[in-house]
Write an enzyme that holds these catalytic residues in place. Sequence first.
Site, mmCIF file in Angstrom:
data_model
loop_
_atom_site.group_PDB
_atom_site.id
_atom_site.type_symbol
_atom_site.label_atom_id
_atom_site.label_comp_id
_atom_site.label_asym_id
_atom_site.label_seq_id
_atom_site.Cartn_x
_atom_site.Cartn_y
_atom_site.Cartn_z
ATOM 1 N N LYS A 60 0.845 -1.205 0.000
ATOM 2 C CA LYS A 60 0.000 0.000 0.000
ATOM 3 C C LYS A 60 0.881 1.256 0.000
ATOM 4 O O LYS A 60 0.624 2.217 -0.724
ATOM 5 C CB LYS A 60 -0.922 -0.005 1.233
ATOM 6 N N GLN A 104 -4.199 -0.843 9.770
ATOM 7 C CA GLN A 104 -4.145 -2.186 9.187
ATOM 8 C C GLN A 104 -4.722 -3.219 10.173
ATOM 9 O O GLN A 104 -4.332 -3.265 11.332
ATOM 10 C CB GLN A 104 -2.673 -2.539 8.854
ATOM 11 N N ASP A 127 -10.427 3.590 4.568
ATOM 12 C CA ASP A 127 -10.962 2.251 4.294
ATOM 13 C C ASP A 127 -12.483 2.249 4.095
ATOM 14 O O ASP A 127 -13.042 1.241 3.673
ATOM 15 C CB ASP A 127 -10.625 1.305 5.462
#
Length: 301
Positions: A60, A104, A127
């Site tokens: 990412k 994460q 997200d």
Amino acid sequence: MNIGRGNLTSLINGNEIAQNLRNELKEEIDDLKIKTGKVPGLAVVQVGNVAASSVYVKAKTKSAKEVGIDVFDHHLPEETTEEELLKIVNTLNNQDKVNGILVQLPLPKNINEQLVLDSIHPEKDADGFHPLNVGKLSIASHNDENLLIPCTPYGCLIMLKSLGVDLSGKNAVVIGRSNIVGKPMAQLLLKESCTVTIAHSRTKNIDEVCKKADIVIAAVGRPKMVKGDWIKKEAVVIDVGINRIKSEVEGEIKNKLVGDVDFDEASKNASAITPVPGGVGPMTIACLLRNTTIAFKNKNQ
Ligand code: NDP
């Protein structure tokens, strides 16, 4: 009803579609830099050293930098407490240079994941997991371009649209009802006017349910669970699953990545199908970069 793409099975190339999206984002970010003098910033928070998480975070970070996003890395020790993590998120919520925050998952067991996700400012929710954004997705109008939408299902939708078929009225079956994939996927398909069925571990005769689908999205986490004969002729299959299995290659036992769909068998019936790896995975990352850019634009335009 089928999706109507003739007899050839096409492979939906996630690497290529993700690359196109990243190219578009890079151009857009270059433009934004000229207009505003700033670029989007993404804070990446990892707690502990789960190997798979480190791989995802690295991928990412690399992709974000490539499109011109500033990355602020916060790699915290395994012993980090919930209170400490909430404090860091709060600091990031208040930093102007940070437009998107990614925590994460999974977090260590001593930390309440939902509490942490809820603490991210909804406007910085890279997200798309914050309850406010989940709610906005469920009531959004069809063309709402500035929403922060969970990355994996949005990536699946882009892949479906890349086929150039009209999704309206198609029967879509989503297998899996998680908050990060199954449920938002169903919302997105509903927005496209599909007739949506969500299947899960309690669904009876799941093979029969799948056989009626023009579109099957598998997000289960069970290697090759979806068999070839569950797939109607010419259906489109999107395989979200990432499963590590042992497989014998030339007499040697090796680790192999497979999806939730039996790819070889399903390919015989599907008109289009995603591979694993090289399907949904790269799209998820590209959509994270898209969300960060949207968050930046929402603030600066
Ligand atoms: P979860 O474990 O959160 O959810 C799995 C879902 O599958 C649940 O809703 C569960 O049902 C359902 N399920 C489990 N067993 C069965 C069964 N036998 N029949 C029907 N349904 C079943 O997983 P995620 O949604 O987080 O992830 C799913 C898969 O996608 C995983 O392999 C994961 O690694 C992968 N993934 C890939 C991403 C990518 O970028 N490519 C991103 C995110 C995930 P119930 O609710 O009843 O328990």
